[in-house]
Design a protein around this motif. Structure first.
Motif, PDB file in Angstrom:
ATOM      1  N   SER A  22       0.820  -1.212   0.000  1.00 36.50           N
ATOM      2  CA  SER A  22       0.000   0.000   0.000  1.00 36.50           C
ATOM      3  C   SER A  22       0.854   1.262   0.000  1.00 36.50           C
ATOM      4  O   SER A  22       0.565   2.228  -0.739  1.00 36.50           O
ATOM      5  N   ALA A  23       1.916   1.256   0.797  1.00 37.63           N
ATOM      6  CA  ALA A  23       2.797   2.424   0.850  1.00 37.63           C
ATOM      7  C   ALA A  23       3.476   2.654  -0.489  1.00 37.63           C
ATOM      8  O   ALA A  23       3.672   3.816  -0.914  1.00 37.63           O
ATOM      9  N   LEU A  24       3.847   1.557  -1.181  1.00 40.46           N
ATOM     10  CA  LEU A  24       4.503   1.702  -2.492  1.00 40.46           C
ATOM     11  C   LEU A  24       3.556   2.333  -3.512  1.00 40.46           C
ATOM     12  O   LEU A  24       3.956   3.242  -4.270  1.00 40.46           O
ATOM     13  N   VAL A  25       2.300   1.892  -3.526  1.00 34.45           N
ATOM     14  CA  VAL A  25       1.330   2.466  -4.468  1.00 34.45           C
ATOM     15  C   VAL A  25       1.081   3.940  -4.131  1.00 34.45           C
ATOM     16  O   VAL A  25       1.013   4.805  -5.025  1.00 34.45           O
ATOM     17  N   LEU A  30       2.001   9.826  -5.219  1.00 31.87           N
ATOM     18  CA  LEU A  30       2.480  11.152  -4.778  1.00 31.87           C
ATOM     19  C   LEU A  30       3.638  11.637  -5.629  1.00 31.87           C
ATOM     20  O   LEU A  30       3.764  12.838  -5.919  1.00 31.87           O
ATOM     21  N   THR A  31       4.497  10.713  -6.045  1.00 34.36           N
ATOM     22  CA  THR A  31       5.662  11.112  -6.842  1.00 34.36           C
ATOM     23  C   THR A  31       5.246  11.661  -8.200  1.00 34.36           C
ATOM     24  O   THR A  31       5.850  12.627  -8.710  1.00 34.36           O
ATOM     25  N   TRP A  40      -3.264  16.598  -8.786  1.00 34.82           N
ATOM     26  CA  TRP A  40      -3.498  16.127  -7.423  1.00 34.82           C
ATOM     27  C   TRP A  40      -4.810  15.369  -7.291  1.00 34.82           C
ATOM     28  O   TRP A  40      -4.955  14.523  -6.408  1.00 34.82           O
ATOM     29  N   ALA A  41      -5.764  15.624  -8.137  1.00 31.93           N
ATOM     30  CA  ALA A  41      -7.014  14.856  -8.101  1.00 31.93           C
ATOM     31  C   ALA A  41      -6.756  13.391  -8.426  1.00 31.93           C
ATOM     32  O   ALA A  41      -7.275  12.481  -7.751  1.00 31.93           O
ATOM     33  N   ALA A  42      -5.942  13.162  -9.455  1.00 31.06           N
ATOM     34  CA  ALA A  42      -5.579  11.782  -9.790  1.00 31.06           C
ATOM     35  C   ALA A  42      -4.758  11.147  -8.673  1.00 31.06           C
ATOM     36  O   ALA A  42      -4.883   9.944  -8.382  1.00 31.06           O
ATOM     37  N   THR A  43      -3.919  11.975  -8.031  1.00 35.50           N
ATOM     38  CA  THR A  43      -3.115  11.453  -6.924  1.00 35.50           C
ATOM     39  C   THR A  43      -3.993  10.991  -5.774  1.00 35.50           C
ATOM     40  O   THR A  43      -3.744   9.956  -5.147  1.00 35.50           O
ATOM     41  N   LEU A  44      -5.064  11.748  -5.476  1.00 31.31           N
ATOM     42  CA  LEU A  44      -5.994  11.338  -4.418  1.00 31.31           C
ATOM     43  C   LEU A  44      -6.660  10.003  -4.750  1.00 31.31           C
ATOM     44  O   LEU A  44      -6.868   9.168  -3.869  1.00 31.31           O
ATOM     45  N   VAL A  45      -6.982   9.829  -6.043  1.00 32.18           N
ATOM     46  CA  VAL A  45      -7.550   8.540  -6.445  1.00 32.18           C
ATOM     47  C   VAL A  45      -6.548   7.419  -6.203  1.00 32.18           C
ATOM     48  O   VAL A  45      -6.891   6.327  -5.700  1.00 32.18           O
ATOM     49  N   GLY A  46      -5.279   7.660  -6.542  1.00 32.21           N
ATOM     50  CA  GLY A  46      -4.248   6.637  -6.321  1.00 32.21           C
ATOM     51  C   GLY A  46      -4.031   6.342  -4.851  1.00 32.21           C
ATOM     52  O   GLY A  46      -3.862   5.177  -4.444  1.00 32.21           O
ATOM     53  N   VAL A  47      -4.053   7.386  -4.006  1.00 30.73           N
ATOM     54  CA  VAL A  47      -3.891   7.172  -2.568  1.00 30.73           C
ATOM     55  C   VAL A  47      -5.076   6.383  -2.015  1.00 30.73           C
ATOM     56  O   VAL A  47      -4.919   5.506  -1.137  1.00 30.73           O
ATOM     57  N   ALA A  48      -6.283   6.678  -2.494  1.00 33.08           N
ATOM     58  CA  ALA A  48      -7.460   5.929  -2.044  1.00 33.08           C
ATOM     59  C   ALA A  48      -7.346   4.449  -2.419  1.00 33.08           C
ATOM     60  O   ALA A  48      -7.705   3.559  -1.632  1.00 33.08           O
ATOM     61  N   MET A  49      -6.830   4.196  -3.630  1.00 33.58           N
ATOM     62  CA  MET A  49      -6.595   2.794  -4.008  1.00 33.58           C
ATOM     63  C   MET A  49      -5.578   2.140  -3.078  1.00 33.58           C
ATOM     64  O   MET A  49      -5.735   0.982  -2.665  1.00 33.58           O
ATOM     65  N   LEU A  82      -2.575   5.230 -15.638  1.00 36.23           N
ATOM     66  CA  LEU A  82      -1.524   5.864 -14.849  1.00 36.23           C
ATOM     67  C   LEU A  82      -0.702   4.793 -14.129  1.00 36.23           C
ATOM     68  O   LEU A  82      -1.084   3.614 -14.069  1.00 36.23           O
ATOM     69  N   VAL A  83       0.401   5.209 -13.534  1.00 30.91           N
ATOM     70  CA  VAL A  83       1.326   4.249 -12.928  1.00 30.91           C
ATOM     71  C   VAL A  83       0.673   3.519 -11.763  1.00 30.91           C
ATOM     72  O   VAL A  83       0.874   2.305 -11.568  1.00 30.91           O
ATOM     73  N   TYR A  84      -0.109   4.217 -10.960  1.00 28.91           N
ATOM     74  CA  TYR A  84      -0.683   3.569  -9.778  1.00 28.91           C
ATOM     75  C   TYR A  84      -1.783   2.572 -10.132  1.00 28.91           C
ATOM     76  O   TYR A  84      -2.362   1.933  -9.250  1.00 28.91           O
ATOM     77  N   ASP A  85      -2.099   2.427 -11.443  1.00 27.56           N
ATOM     78  CA  ASP A  85      -3.100   1.435 -11.843  1.00 27.56           C
ATOM     79  C   ASP A  85      -2.627  -0.002 -11.610  1.00 27.56           C
ATOM     80  O   ASP A  85      -3.393  -0.956 -11.809  1.00 27.56           O
ATOM     81  N   VAL A  86      -1.380  -0.138 -11.169  1.00 26.85           N
ATOM     82  CA  VAL A  86      -0.924  -1.462 -10.751  1.00 26.85           C
ATOM     83  C   VAL A  86      -1.780  -1.986  -9.579  1.00 26.85           C
ATOM     84  O   VAL A  86      -1.882  -3.192  -9.358  1.00 26.85           O
ATOM     85  N   ALA A  87      -2.433  -1.041  -8.873  1.00 25.38           N
ATOM     86  CA  ALA A  87      -3.338  -1.445  -7.794  1.00 25.38           C
ATOM     87  C   ALA A  87      -4.491  -2.284  -8.321  1.00 25.38           C
ATOM     88  O   ALA A  87      -5.025  -3.151  -7.611  1.00 25.38           O
ATOM     89  N   VAL A  88      -4.904  -2.036  -9.575  1.00 23.39           N
ATOM     90  CA  VAL A  88      -5.978  -2.829 -10.171  1.00 23.39           C
ATOM     91  C   VAL A  88      -5.542  -4.279 -10.328  1.00 23.39           C
ATOM     92  O   VAL A  88      -6.289  -5.217 -10.020  1.00 23.39           O
ATOM     93  N   LEU A  89      -4.297  -4.477 -10.786  1.00 20.21           N
ATOM     94  CA  LEU A  89      -3.790  -5.846 -10.936  1.00 20.21           C
ATOM     95  C   LEU A  89      -3.639  -6.529  -9.571  1.00 20.21           C
ATOM     96  O   LEU A  89      -3.937  -7.716  -9.436  1.00 20.21           O
TER      97      LEU A  89
END
Length: 403
Positions: A22-25, A30-31, A40-49, A82-89
């Motif tokens: 979770s911290a890595l995603v 954030l990066t 930052w809106a997309a970043t909030l979505v990634g943090v929520a994931m 986006l990069v944080y979409d790895v959370a989907v996998l």
């Protein structure tokens, strides 16, 4: 002893791994906050994931719904993959592996397939969109298949553990049942030893006291019978106590069943000694055997011996010293029959021997073990008669111990 550390009721290693994922995603989100579409809106979505991934093991279905909803926001906003979409996998892997039903994983795979098409349509590039969709599909399908393989192996290991636990419980239950059965056998053997021997000893002791002045020679004979019967009872008591002493705690993996006594069991060969003791005690016994004696299982032989012992003991206690007993042992093609009848005309004892009240009941239980029958009652001309019929085993003799 293995000590497993836990946190929130879960293994500490699993919690630490989920926190790291979770911290890595969240760190990736954030990066890329400045340069990625949506800012930052997309970043909030990634943090929520990333936060949702903390519960991927305990609530895989709910996490899948949450991540899918956040991914839909991303598609509607047209931010593209986006990069944080790895959370989907990671979520897809989790729901297939940890979901209670595989159906949840199949539904998640279908949703992921739709997401692949939408992501491919929003991916800028020089190649055609279907090539991008094929690439995304291969990656997603590989993740799903790996998760399915891990799930299958995980369920297989769990089934083996459950089977091992069940077998262990069954083994313990069988051990407890065997111990209870052995204790019952010993209790009945103790009744046979104590009740029968003590009855003979009491009758002879009373007779010796009564005849001490009138016939010292007969009194000495009665005292000798008391001593011989006591020695025989003591020997059998030692044998049974030895069984109890050997039934102590055993090592791990050993059965808790008490060991069999080292001394041989009583057989029909010992009937001659039994009859001799009762003749010395004052009974007049006529013993007849008809038919050819087959090879009997040890337990069946012990049952026949105990039935004869109980019948003679009852005759001595109730008919008295000097009573005549007809004892017949008949072997037929399918059964062995024991018949004992006394005339009830013995000399009354000074005081009646106490009765344990379990003689006939014990005999009936012994006979029932071999599907036999027992009848007992008074004779028309006086006295008492008993008949026990024990079917012979139809197949090879097995070791069944009647108790």
């Amino acid at each position: 002893m293995i000590v497993r550390r836990t946190m929130f009721g879960r293994p500490l290693r699993g919690v630490a791994f989920d926190v790291a994922v979770s911290a890595l995603v969240a760190l990736v989100s954030l990066t890329a906050a400045v340069n990625q579409p949506g800012g930052w809106a997309a970043t909030l979505v990634g943090v929520a994931m990333a936060v949702a991934l903390l519960f991927r093991r305990t609530h895989p279905g709910a996490v899948t719904v949450a991540v899918a909803a956040l991914a839909l926001v991303q598609v509607v906003a047209r931010w593209g993959p986006l990069v944080y979409d790895v959370a989907v996998l990671i979520t897809l892997y989790s729901v297939v592996k940890y979901g209670r039903r595989l159906r949840d994983g199949v539904l998640a795979g279908g949703v992921a397939a739709v997401g692949v098409l939408l992501a491919a349509a929003q991916t800028p590039g020089v190649v055609q969109w279907w090539v991008t969709a094929l690439w995304y599909g291969l990656v997603t399908g590989a993740v799903w298949l790996v998760a399915l393989n891990v799930r299958t192996r995980r369920l297989y290991v769990l089934s083996l553990e459950e089977r091992a636990t069940t077998l262990e419980r069954e083994r313990e239950a069988e051990s407890r049942a065997a111990v209870a059965e052995e204790r019952t056998r010993i209790a009945r053997e103790l009744h046979d030893v104590v009740a029968h021997s003590m009855a003979v000893m009491i009758v002879q002791a009373d007779g010796a006291r009564f005849m001490l002045d009138r016939d010292p020679e007969q009194a000495r004979t009665a005292v000798k019978v008391v001593a011989d019967t006591g020695r025989q009872a003591l020997e059998e008591m030692r044998r049974l106590v030895g069984v109890l002493r050997d039934a102590g705690p055993t090592g791990a993996g050993d059965s808790a069943v008490p060991a069999e006594p080292e001394h041989r069991r009583l057989t029909l060969v010992d009937l001659a000694d039994l009859l001799a003791r009762f003749r010395d005690a004052g009974l007049s016994i006529r013993h007849t055997v008809t038919g050819d004696a087959p090879a009997l299982p040890p337990g069946l032989e012990l049952t026949v011996y105990r039935v004869v012992q109980e019948a003679l003991t009852n005759a001595l206690k109730h008919a008295g010293v000097g009573a005549h007993v007809d004892l017949a042992l008949a072997y037929t093609a399918d059964a062995v029959v024991v018949r004992a009848a006394d005339d009830g005309r013995g000399r009354p004892v000074v005081s009646p021997a106490p009765s344990g009240g379990h003689g006939l009941l014990g005999m009936r239980e012994r006979v029932t073990v071999y599907d036999g029958s027992l009848t007992a009652g008074p004779r028309t001309g006086g006295g008492w008669q008993l008949e026990a019929r024990l079917p012979l085993p139809s197949g090879p003799a097995t070791e069944v111990i009647a108790a």
